[in-house]
Structure formats: structure tokens, C-alpha cells
Motif scaffolding. Structure first.
Motif, PDB file in Angstrom:
ATOM      1  N   LYS A  79       0.836  -1.207   0.000  1.00 14.23           N
ATOM      2  CA  LYS A  79       0.000   0.000   0.000  1.00 14.23           C
ATOM      3  C   LYS A  79       0.872   1.259   0.000  1.00 14.23           C
ATOM      4  O   LYS A  79       0.626   2.209  -0.743  1.00 14.23           O
ATOM      5  CB  LYS A  79      -0.919  -0.014   1.220  1.00 14.23           C
ATOM      6  N   LEU A  82       2.488   1.826  -3.490  1.00 16.15           N
ATOM      7  CA  LEU A  82       1.587   2.254  -4.561  1.00 16.15           C
ATOM      8  C   LEU A  82       0.930   3.606  -4.302  1.00 16.15           C
ATOM      9  O   LEU A  82       0.454   4.245  -5.245  1.00 16.15           O
ATOM     10  CB  LEU A  82       0.512   1.191  -4.788  1.00 16.15           C
ATOM     11  N   GLU A  83       0.883   4.026  -3.051  1.00 17.80           N
ATOM     12  CA  GLU A  83       0.211   5.292  -2.735  1.00 17.80           C
ATOM     13  C   GLU A  83       1.185   6.439  -2.485  1.00 17.80           C
ATOM     14  O   GLU A  83       0.786   7.510  -2.028  1.00 17.80           O
ATOM     15  CB  GLU A  83      -0.709   5.103  -1.526  1.00 17.80           C
ATOM     16  N   GLN A  84       2.470   6.237  -2.834  1.00 16.29           N
ATOM     17  CA  GLN A  84       3.440   7.317  -2.688  1.00 16.29           C
ATOM     18  C   GLN A  84       3.081   8.493  -3.601  1.00 16.29           C
ATOM     19  O   GLN A  84       2.518   8.314  -4.676  1.00 16.29           O
ATOM     20  CB  GLN A  84       4.842   6.825  -3.076  1.00 16.29           C
ATOM     21  N   LYS A  85       3.473   9.683  -3.191  1.00 15.20           N
ATOM     22  CA  LYS A  85       3.300  10.855  -4.027  1.00 15.20           C
ATOM     23  C   LYS A  85       4.484  10.980  -4.979  1.00 15.20           C
ATOM     24  O   LYS A  85       5.551  10.428  -4.742  1.00 15.20           O
ATOM     25  CB  LYS A  85       3.181  12.109  -3.154  1.00 15.20           C
ATOM     26  N   ILE A  89       3.032   4.973 -11.710  1.00 15.39           N
ATOM     27  CA  ILE A  89       2.964   3.517 -11.597  1.00 15.39           C
ATOM     28  C   ILE A  89       2.624   2.913 -12.944  1.00 15.39           C
ATOM     29  O   ILE A  89       1.701   3.362 -13.628  1.00 15.39           O
ATOM     30  CB  ILE A  89       1.915   3.118 -10.544  1.00 15.39           C
ATOM     31  N   ILE A 113      -6.629  -0.205  -1.998  1.00 12.00           N
ATOM     32  CA  ILE A 113      -5.437   0.603  -2.256  1.00 12.00           C
ATOM     33  C   ILE A 113      -5.757   1.560  -3.399  1.00 12.00           C
ATOM     34  O   ILE A 113      -6.220   1.138  -4.457  1.00 12.00           O
ATOM     35  CB  ILE A 113      -4.232  -0.289  -2.609  1.00 12.00           C
ATOM     36  N   LYS A 114      -5.538   2.844  -3.160  1.00 16.15           N
ATOM     37  CA  LYS A 114      -5.921   3.873  -4.130  1.00 16.15           C
ATOM     38  C   LYS A 114      -4.705   4.360  -4.905  1.00 16.15           C
ATOM     39  O   LYS A 114      -3.781   4.932  -4.320  1.00 16.15           O
ATOM     40  CB  LYS A 114      -6.585   5.047  -3.398  1.00 16.15           C
ATOM     41  N   TYR A 115      -4.716   4.140  -6.216  1.00 17.01           N
ATOM     42  CA  TYR A 115      -3.591   4.562  -7.053  1.00 17.01           C
ATOM     43  C   TYR A 115      -4.044   4.621  -8.506  1.00 17.01           C
ATOM     44  O   TYR A 115      -5.094   4.103  -8.867  1.00 17.01           O
ATOM     45  CB  TYR A 115      -2.412   3.591  -6.917  1.00 17.01           C
ATOM     46  N   ALA A 117      -2.585   3.705 -12.346  1.00 18.87           N
ATOM     47  CA  ALA A 117      -1.537   2.937 -13.013  1.00 18.87           C
ATOM     48  C   ALA A 117      -1.730   3.009 -14.530  1.00 18.87           C
ATOM     49  O   ALA A 117      -2.852   3.189 -15.017  1.00 18.87           O
ATOM     50  CB  ALA A 117      -1.559   1.485 -12.548  1.00 18.87           C
ATOM     51  N   ASP A 193      -7.581   4.084 -13.012  1.00 18.63           N
ATOM     52  CA  ASP A 193      -7.749   4.471 -11.620  1.00 18.63           C
ATOM     53  C   ASP A 193      -8.226   3.221 -10.875  1.00 18.63           C
ATOM     54  O   ASP A 193      -9.265   2.641 -11.217  1.00 18.63           O
ATOM     55  CB  ASP A 193      -8.793   5.595 -11.510  1.00 18.63           C
ATOM     56  N   SER A 194      -7.480   2.780  -9.881  1.00 24.29           N
ATOM     57  CA  SER A 194      -7.764   1.488  -9.243  1.00 24.29           C
ATOM     58  C   SER A 194      -9.170   1.407  -8.663  1.00 24.29           C
ATOM     59  O   SER A 194      -9.828   0.358  -8.752  1.00 24.29           O
ATOM     60  CB  SER A 194      -6.738   1.198  -8.145  1.00 24.29           C
TER      61      SER A 194
END
Length: 323
Positions: A79, A82-85, A89, A113-115, A117, A193-194
Motif C-alpha cells: 500500500k 503504490l500510494e506514494q506521491k 505507476i 489501495i488507491k492509485y 496505473a 484508476d484502481s
């Protein structure tokens, strides 16, 4: 900006994740970090002998996977990654990996998990049109990626697959002389968008179940033959745009289907799903369509021969439309 490439392996080809691999690159697309998580899938391995699917052979033994931590033990690390600023991805067929992660989160009752890709496989479609000599992905690998950079990579080892995705992406942007940010803008449909993607899948599944229920009601009401079911499914969907066929916002995205295709409800369902997926619309009349979907090449040729005039729409076979 940094760039993160990731890949997942699942013991059952679905939601029982057994590997998560990632590669992080700096702003110059130089790898700075690699990480492989082996995960206990808590279930049987089922990757060979599957109907209509190729066999997959992972690079570790089942015992090694089963001796590893479970998904909820590595969830926080995944998490966080994948959620880093300030990180982009990417993955190969990344929509599948988004599904795997979402199912694993649901399985362990963990927050989604919000990301966002980007799919490198879809970018290749654009790249191959710009550089026609690279008609197959293998050509990119063989001609643009030095052997010493790829010869020790192992197929279906997630961190190595993530690394290969990075090599392919880097080779394509260098060949086109574009930045990563420019590449994702050039390639329509590569962004996922996940959270929104999973909502779309859930909506499709709901629609599929509703159609199955409608089929059952039609059979109960006396429509027993499959042809009758297909025609009723077609009418049900086409009614949604009836009277709006000439609206400016759907012109260019209007599809009709040949009568032969209406006789095959199972195939027609796939066509309807695909039409919705591309935000297009099913219409009743050929005179108001931009595309007519034929059952096969024989059906396509027969329609063209019957009409014998300049057409204002394009005829495509169903296999071409669904590929």
C-alpha cells in the motif's frame, strides 16, 4: 518524478497472490530499487491443466511460497509503495494486477489501495503504429533492449517481469524521443484508476447477472429457443438509445449488429459488454449506425454483396470487434 513498475503472480491465476514484485526508477529511468515479496497464497496452486488457458510455471517451489508471510502481513508495504506521491505507476496488462490486488484486499477485509496505473501493453499498440517495423513485442525486446540487460531475467518471477516491463517502456520512449509523461498522454486508454476501474467491473458483473435473470424470465415466459433470447437481448439494449440516435454526443459511437449475430445470445452478450466498455451505444437501424457488427467474415461479405452501394458505416466481424 520517479517511476514504479510492478507485477503480480497468483497461485490460482485469480486472487490468491503468491508474489508481488516492484522496480523503482529515478527521473532518468535508472533503476534504484528492486523488491520481491513471496506470499503464502493460503490455497491450492492451480496454474496447469486449466481449460482454454496456457500453463504457467512459477520460479519458486510451492513449499517456498507456503513458508512465506500471508498477504495481510505485506499489505502495508504494498500500500505504501503504490500510494506514494510524485511517483508514476506502470505495469504490463496492469488491469489484471489491479483486480488481483482488489480481490486480495477483499479476501482479507483490508481497505482498498488507491492509485493510478498505466498499462505498458496498451502503449505498445500505439508504439507499433508509429514504428511499424516493431509489429510484435518480441521485436522491441530483441532489437531495442541489449541482451546483457535481459538475459538473466526469469519469466513469471514478478520482480523480473516488472523489470522487463521497465526495459520495454524505456526502450519505447527512447525510440520515440518522448518523456514518460508524454507517452501516457499519447496512448489513449492506458490509464487505470484502481478504485474507478473496480467500480466499472462491478457494474458489468451486475449487468451480466441482470441479463442472466432476464434470460431466465424469458424462458419462463415461453421463449425457449436461443435465437429468441438473442433478439430480445438486442431489443432490450437498443431501446436505451431509441430516439437519440442522431444526438451529437453519440455520433461516431453507434453500433448495430447483423441479424445472424442476434441468433447467438452468448456472443451477443459479449458484444454488448464490449460496446458498454468503450462507452459506445447499440442502435436499431443500420441507417443510424457508424459500425455494423457481422457474425463472421462470411456474414460480412454477404452483407456487403447484398447492399451493393457506398456505405456510410463500416462493417466489422465480431472477432475483430472483440479482440
Amino acid at each position: 518524478m520517479r517511476y514504479l513498475f510492478f507485477d503480480i503472480e497468483a497461485a490460482d491465476g485469480n486472487f490468491k497472490i503468491c508474489e508481488f514484485g516492484l522496480v523503482i526508477c529515478d527521473s532518468n529511468m535508472k533503476p534504484t530499487h528492486k523488491k520481491l515479496y513471496l506470499i503464502n497464497p493460503k490455497g491450492k496452486f492451480n496454474l496447469t491443466g486449466r481449460k482454454d488457458q496456457r500453463d504457467l510455471h512459477l520460479s519458486f517451489t510451492e513449499e517456498q511460497y507456503k513458508a512465506s508471510p500471508e498477504f495481510d502481513d505485506v499489505y502495508d508495504n504494498i500500500k505504501f509503495a503504490l500510494e506514494q506521491k510524485d511517483i508514476m505507476i506502470l505495469g504490463h496488462s496492469v488491469n489484471n494486477d489491479i483486480r488481483f490486488l482488489d480481490k486480495a484486499c477483499n479476501r482479507y477485509r483490508l481497505p482498498k489501495i488507491k492509485y493510478v496505473a498505466y498499462d505498458v501493453q496498451k502503449m505498445f499498440s500505439y508504439f507499433s503504429k508509429e514504428r511499424t517495423k516493431f509489429a510484435a513485442l518480441e521485436n522491441v525486446v530483441e532489437e531495442l533492449i541489449p541482451l546483457e540487460e535481459r538475459q538473466n531475467l526469469i519469466d513469471h518471477r514478478s520482480v523480473d517481469d516488472a523489470y522487463m516491463t521497465m526495459l520495454i517502456f524505456r526502450a519505447m520512449i527512447r525510440e520515440l524521443n518522448v518523456t514518460p509523461e508524454q507517452m501516457v498522454e499519447l496512448c489513449e486508454g492506458c490509464k487505470y484508476d484502481s478504485i474507478e476501474y473496480i467500480k466499472e467491473l462491478e457494474a458489468k458483473e451486475k449487468a451480466k447477472n441482470e441479463r442472466a435473470h432476464a434470460k431466465a424470465l424469458l424462458r419462463k415466459s415461453g421463449i425457449k429457443d436461443e435465437k429468441g433470447l438473442g433478439w430480445e437481448l438486442y431489443r432490450e439494449e437498443a431501446r436505451k438509445t431509441e430516439g437519440h440516435e442522431l444526438d451529437s454526443d453519440i455520433i461516431g459511437k453507434r453500433y448495430a449488429v447483423a441479424n445472424r449475430l442476434k441468433d447467438e445470445p452468448d456472443v451477443l452478450e459479449k458484444v454488448i459488454d464490449r460496446i458498454k466498455e468503450i462507452n459506445a451505444h447499440l442502435v436499431f437501424s443500420m441507417k443510424n449506425c457508424d459500425y455494423l457488427i457481422a457474425f463472421d467474415e462470411e456474414n460480412k461479405n454477404a452483407i456487403q454483396a447484398t447492399l451493393r452501394r457506398d456505405l456510410l458505416f463500416k462493417i466489422i466481424a465480431v472477432d475483430e470487434f472483440l479482440k
